[in-house]
Each structure stands twice: as C-alpha cells, then as structure tokens.
Write a protein that holds these residues in place. Structure first.
Motif, PDB file in Angstrom:
ATOM      1  N   PRO A  10       0.504  -1.047   0.422  1.00  0.00           N
ATOM      2  CA  PRO A  10       0.148  -0.307   0.228  1.00  0.00           C
ATOM      3  C   PRO A  10       0.875   0.891   0.013  1.00  0.00           C
ATOM      4  N   LYS A  11       2.288   1.171   0.855  1.00  0.00           N
ATOM      5  CA  LYS A  11       2.613   2.460   0.475  1.00  0.00           C
ATOM      6  C   LYS A  11       2.854   2.963  -0.957  1.00  0.00           C
ATOM      7  N   THR A  52       1.537   1.655  -3.844  1.00  0.00           N
ATOM      8  CA  THR A  52       0.745   1.769  -4.334  1.00  0.00           C
ATOM      9  C   THR A  52      -0.798   2.684  -4.715  1.00  0.00           C
ATOM     10  N   ARG A  53      -0.333   3.738  -2.766  1.00  0.00           N
ATOM     11  CA  ARG A  53      -1.383   4.628  -2.415  1.00  0.00           C
ATOM     12  C   ARG A  53      -1.270   5.919  -3.471  1.00  0.00           C
ATOM     13  N   LYS A  54       0.535   5.666  -3.529  1.00  0.00           N
ATOM     14  CA  LYS A  54       0.738   6.955  -4.572  1.00  0.00           C
ATOM     15  C   LYS A  54       1.039   6.775  -5.910  1.00  0.00           C
ATOM     16  N   HIS A 110      -2.844  -9.359  -3.936  1.00  0.00           N
ATOM     17  CA  HIS A 110      -2.218  -9.412  -2.763  1.00  0.00           C
ATOM     18  C   HIS A 110      -1.362 -10.993  -3.250  1.00  0.00           C
ATOM     19  N   LYS A 159      -7.256  -7.600  -0.537  1.00  0.00           N
ATOM     20  CA  LYS A 159      -7.327  -6.381  -0.207  1.00  0.00           C
ATOM     21  C   LYS A 159      -7.387  -5.358  -1.111  1.00  0.00           C
ATOM     22  N   THR A 160      -8.676  -4.227  -0.718  1.00  0.00           N
ATOM     23  CA  THR A 160      -8.829  -3.342  -1.610  1.00  0.00           C
ATOM     24  C   THR A 160      -7.594  -2.475  -2.203  1.00  0.00           C
ATOM     25  N   PRO A 161      -7.197  -2.363  -2.895  1.00  0.00           N
ATOM     26  CA  PRO A 161      -6.106  -1.548  -3.489  1.00  0.00           C
ATOM     27  C   PRO A 161      -5.676  -0.717  -3.266  1.00  0.00           C
ATOM     28  N   HIS A 162      -4.928  -0.213  -2.318  1.00  0.00           N
ATOM     29  CA  HIS A 162      -4.472   1.283  -2.117  1.00  0.00           C
ATOM     30  C   HIS A 162      -4.477   2.298  -2.854  1.00  0.00           C
ATOM     31  N   LEU A 163      -5.123   3.216  -3.584  1.00  0.00           N
ATOM     32  CA  LEU A 163      -4.511   4.332  -4.415  1.00  0.00           C
ATOM     33  C   LEU A 163      -4.721   5.675  -4.614  1.00  0.00           C
ATOM     34  N   TYR A 182      -6.447   8.984  -4.914  1.00  0.00           N
ATOM     35  CA  TYR A 182      -7.513   9.753  -4.688  1.00  0.00           C
ATOM     36  C   TYR A 182      -7.911  10.279  -6.523  1.00  0.00           C
TER      37      TYR A 182
END
Length: 406
Positions: free
Chosen positions: A125-126, A128-130, A201, A374-378, A380
C-alpha cells in the motif's frame, strides 16, 4: 544433501536468452525485500550449481531509482554483488522516467550489474497509494516512458532490461497484456508476470491462464511465469500449462534455498530432488548466518562493520520459521532460535536440535502468509483516466521511497 550424479535425460526447456545473456537454467530468483540480499542469493546459487548446471538468475532486492541517483549508501550496497555472481542482476523501482533512466545509467555505466529488471508489480500500500508498483501500468504513457528511458539508458552498454508486473490493479482494471506488448515493442529482453492482481496481494491461487495469454500476445521475447511455484514439479507444470519460457520463484524458496537444486535438475530432465535432514537444515542455517555477518561486515563505515554480527543475527531470525517448517523441533527451540543474537548462540541452539529425517509434505507447500484479498490503496481518482496530467506527475515523485519499495 542428495547427490546429483543422475545422468541427464532431455532438457525441458532450452536456455533462457536475455539479450546477449544466455542462461542455461531458465529459473529466476525473484527479488524480495529483506530476503534476497547477497547472503541468501549465495545459498540459492550454490544449491543450483550443485547440480552441475549453470544455476539461473538471482535478482537482488528492489532498489528505488531516486536512492541510486542520490547515491544512498544502502542503495549502493543493494547493487553491490559478490565476485562469483554471474550474471549480476538488479531490480529498479521508480515512477519518474528521467530518474529511472538516470538510475539505470549509473548501474550500467559503472558496471554494477549485467541485467536490470523494472518493478511494476509491488502491491504494498505505501507504494500503490501513490501510484507506484502494480498500480503504475494503468497510466499507459507513464509506463511507456519509464520502460523506454531504462532501455535507452542500458542499450549502449549491452545490458538487457526486463520487466516484472502483475495482471493489473483488480479484475476490472487488468493491464498485463497491454503492458507486455508495449514493453516488447520498446525492446525489453523479457517480460515476467506474477499471475495475481494487486487486489489479490498473495492470496488465493495464481491464475496461470493469464501467463498463457501473455505468451500468446508477446511473441518475440521470453515470457516468464511467477506465482505458486512451491516445488520443481510446480515449475514443470506451469511450463507445460502456459508455454512459459521460464519461471520466477519468490516465496517458494524462503527457508529452502535447495529448491534451486531441484529446479535446475528438473529443467535438465533429472528426477533427483534434495530432501534434507534436520541436521543438514541446521548446517544451512549456520552458513546463512555466517554469510549474513560477512555481508554486514562489508559496511561502508567502521560503526556499520562493528555491529555486523548483531545485524546478521537479527536479519537471520525471520528465516527460522521458514527453514524449520515441518520439522518437529518444539516450540521452545523455535523461540530460542528466533531470538538468537550471536554466532555462538546460533551454533549452540542449532546443535541442540539433534537430527531427524526429512518430514515430507509437512516441509513443503506454501511459505509465508498468503493473507486475504485487499482493496488496493490508490491515489484519489487514479482510476478515472488512463492518462497522467502535470499535477499527477508531481505527486507521483513522492512514491519513490528512500531505498526500497518493500
């Protein structure tokens, strides 16, 4: 360990061709953060070489392009190889084409590696969230620009560039076929697919049918399959079912560096497999500890080198459960080994284990925690468009971490 004196039958696959590099055994050790440092790569490579065949490709831990460009000491350590590592293989992660190109240029112009892989599959997540890792191919032009920058930087030095990716972000946002064909057209030497989405994942089963589809789409460079290879038989089955030109092995070798002996033998048509006793496993653990200490002793500062034994033992602890999977050693012994802090303690606690035969299936199968989908952290709005505007370009640069993407 079991002897590999068995006469070779027929090869299962021809040698793997990565640009100008010819790899006799079409097997790749996947880069794993905190695992595939020089010490563990040495164990895996020695196991593969024990068969008498060239053992394959062993990729170092992923390093971020920004850290390389800034000449971060730990990043440079990650792309420092032993004298006997051939080929030397590095994996780079980045989200800015210019920075990735500059990082690859450092690696190839300073003769730090013989092969560079680009990471487009990290599900953490750290990252993909970016917008980095497995999320990045969704922005097709950004993906194209990064691959082009890396290939062009490496081309004058004759160093092949490959990519490793996932199927996509989730089942509604698959990118692997498009990304594979784009990379092929840009001149990469091979394409590897971990047949899961970011959302999966490491859960569920890898969908090998996607590897087969990619093999149909990418026809001029090798396609490598990754996911759920827990044994040499799994690797052979993947090749049969997908037509892949080779395999990439990650979690399946954790605590089992001898898996690369099995893989080398299998791809050369041999049926003998390594089945270590507990005493043999203990000796492998001890050698792993010694190699870890040597790895940290090569630090760039006296302070770094002075704590080599402590660092090496602390790093080794995470491997204990993997090594001892299936062996009846008792909870107290496991806990003691998971807290080892010196080489002398390691020797004493390993000697106390005694010996036992190979426990069969109990020592095999899945390694580590698969977890759940897991719901991917992307970022907004990331999925609203396949294109990237100037605002996103600025934000994406934040996705480059200090050293490794994990």
């Amino acid at each position: 360990m079991t002897s590999f004196a068995t006469a070779a039958l027929s090869r299962v696959l021809p040698p793997l061709q990565l640009g100008s590099l010819t790899v006799d055994t079409p097997v790749v050790l996947a880069p794993m953060a905190g695992v595939t440092n020089r010490a563990f790569r040495t164990l895996c490579r020695e196991a593969g070489a024990s068969t008498g065949h060239h053992p394959g490709v062993y990729v170092a831990e992923m390093v971020t392009s920004r850290a390389l460009v800034e000449r971060n000491s730990e990043a440079l350590r990650i792309v420092t190889f032993g004298d006997d590592e051939v080929p030397r293989s590095a994996q780079v992660y980045g989200v800015d084409p210019a920075t990735v190109g500059a990082a690859v240029r450092i690696i190839v112009s300073e003769d730090r590696a013989d092969h560079v892989d680009l990471n487009f599959g990290c599900p953490v997540p750290k990252v993909t969230r970016k917008g980095g890792g497995g999320a990045l191919p969704w922005k097709r032009q950004l993906f194209t620009d990064i691959v082009r920058a890396a290939v062009e930087a490496a081309r004058p030095y004759g160093v092949p560039v490959t990519i490793k990716m996932r199927e996509g972000i989730d089942d509604e946002h698959l990118t692997y076929l498009e990304a594979g064909t784009i990379a092929e057209g840009l001149g990469v030497a091979a394409v590897a697919l971990h047949a899961r989405t970011v959302a999966q994942h490491y859960s569920g089963q890898a969908r090998w049918t996607s590897i087969a589809r990619l093999k149909e789409a990418v026809t001029t460079v090798p396609v490598l399959g990754n996911g759920d290879i827990w044994s040499a038989d799994d690797a052979l089955r993947m090749v049969r079912e997908t037509g892949a030109d080779g395999v990439v092995v990650g979690r399946g070798c954790q605590g089992r560096p001898w898996l690369f002996a099995d893989l080398a033998a299998a791809f050369h048509g041999e049926t003998v497999r390594v089945r270590p006793t507990l005493r043999q496993v203990a000796e492998t653990i001890y050698r792993h500890g010694e190699l870890m200490i040597d790895y940290y002793r090569d630090g760039d500062t006296a302070e770094h080198a002075a704590d080599a034994e402590g660092k090496g033992m602390r790093d080794l602890r995470k491997h204990m459960a993997w090594y001892l999977k299936g062996y009846a050693v008792g909870g107290e012994a496991r806990r003691a080994l998971a807290l080892v802090s010196t080489r002398a303690e390691l020797r004493e606690r390993l000697d106390a284990l005694g010996d036992a035969p190979y426990p069969g299936e109990a020592a095999e199968g899945q390694r580590g925690r698969a977890g759940t989908p897991k719901t991917p952290h992307l970022p907004y709005g990331w999925l609203d468009s396949r294109e990237l505007d100037a605002t996103w370009e600025a934000k994406l640069r934040e996705a480059e971490l200090s050293v490794s993407g994990g």
